[in-house]
Design a protein around this motif. Structure first.
Motif, mmCIF file in Angstrom:
data_model
loop_
_atom_site.group_PDB
_atom_site.id
_atom_site.type_symbol
_atom_site.label_atom_id
_atom_site.label_comp_id
_atom_site.label_asym_id
_atom_site.label_seq_id
_atom_site.Cartn_x
_atom_site.Cartn_y
_atom_site.Cartn_z
ATOM 1 N N LYS A 1 -36.092 -48.115 14.552
ATOM 2 C CA LYS A 1 -36.897 -46.901 14.721
ATOM 3 C C LYS A 1 -38.325 -47.131 14.224
ATOM 4 C CE LYS A 1 -33.068 -43.678 14.610
ATOM 5 N NZ LYS A 1 -32.449 -42.528 13.946
ATOM 6 N N ILE A 2 -38.453 -47.816 13.106
ATOM 7 C CA ILE A 2 -39.785 -48.140 12.586
ATOM 8 C C ILE A 2 -40.546 -48.987 13.602
ATOM 9 C CG2 ILE A 2 -41.033 -49.437 10.804
ATOM 10 C CD1 ILE A 2 -39.980 -46.732 9.815
ATOM 11 N N ASN A 3 -39.873 -49.963 14.199
ATOM 12 C CA ASN A 3 -40.510 -50.810 15.211
ATOM 13 C C ASN A 3 -40.980 -49.981 16.407
ATOM 14 O OD1 ASN A 3 -39.962 -53.006 13.586
ATOM 15 N ND2 ASN A 3 -38.216 -53.701 14.795
ATOM 16 N N ALA A 4 -40.136 -49.061 16.863
ATOM 17 C CA ALA A 4 -40.503 -48.210 18.004
ATOM 18 C C ALA A 4 -41.718 -47.348 17.670
ATOM 19 C CB ALA A 4 -39.318 -47.332 18.413
ATOM 20 N N VAL A 5 -41.722 -46.755 16.486
ATOM 21 C CA VAL A 5 -42.864 -45.923 16.089
ATOM 22 C C VAL A 5 -44.110 -46.786 15.916
ATOM 23 C CG1 VAL A 5 -43.773 -44.328 14.355
ATOM 24 C CG2 VAL A 5 -41.389 -44.145 15.079
ATOM 25 N N ASN A 6 -43.950 -47.984 15.393
ATOM 26 C CA ASN A 6 -45.098 -48.896 15.287
ATOM 27 C C ASN A 6 -45.647 -49.262 16.669
ATOM 28 O OD1 ASN A 6 -45.820 -49.247 12.574
ATOM 29 N ND2 ASN A 6 -44.120 -50.650 12.237
#
Length: 160
Positions: A92-97
């Motif tokens: 999820k962090i990767n997607a938001v990044n």
């Protein structure tokens, strides 16, 4: 206090970027995609009601930001604020990044981890859906006040 607010930013590019990421990871359900603006973006910007009442602040922490709500819409609407989103799921962090980089959101910082491991973080305002901190509800307002304000700062339960 009037419970309404205007949205100043254009969210078209964000919506497209979010939907692209959602196809890869399912950040929200497919059924919710058609209500992305109403159920997620607009709700995320309800923090404006806090600002109307208490004035603006300088930095915000979004605990358990998941797919970027409310941190990304708040970062778009308030480019002068420093926003940090924290979530324990790296995907999820990767997607938001990816969304952050596409939109060039220099005021947004993402952290992968659990809030318990970041007790030294200090923010003017903390947003959350399901808190990992002790809290009490203050009267009939939807604002959540930390039991230890010195440790956590002002808090708003974004699910209220």
């Amino acid at each position: 206090m009037q419970n309404n607010f205007n949205i100043n930013a254009n969210f078209d590019k964000y919506i497209q970027s979010f939907l692209d990421e959602n196809k890869k990871l399912n950040l929200i359900s497919k059924n919710d995609e058609k209500f992305l603006y109403e159920k997620h973006i607009f709700d995320s910007l309800a923090v404006k009601l806090f600002f109307q009442k208490y004035g603006e602040i300088q930095n915000i922490l979004d605990i358990g930001c998941g797919g970027g709500f409310p941190c990304v819409p708040v970062a778009i609407e308030f480019p002068h604020l420093q926003i940090t989103g924290i979530d324990s799921i790296q995907k999820k962090i990767n997607a938001v990044n990816n969304i952050k980089n596409t939109l060039h959101l220099d005021n947004l910082n993402m952290i992968c981890g659990r809030i318990e491991n970041f007790s030294s973080l200090k923010y003017d305002l903390i947003l959350f859906l399901e808190p990992d901190v002790e809290w009490v509800q203050d009267g009939d307002r939807s604002e959540i006040i930390a039991s230890d304000r010195e440790k956590y700062g002002n808090m708003i339960n974004a699910s209220q």
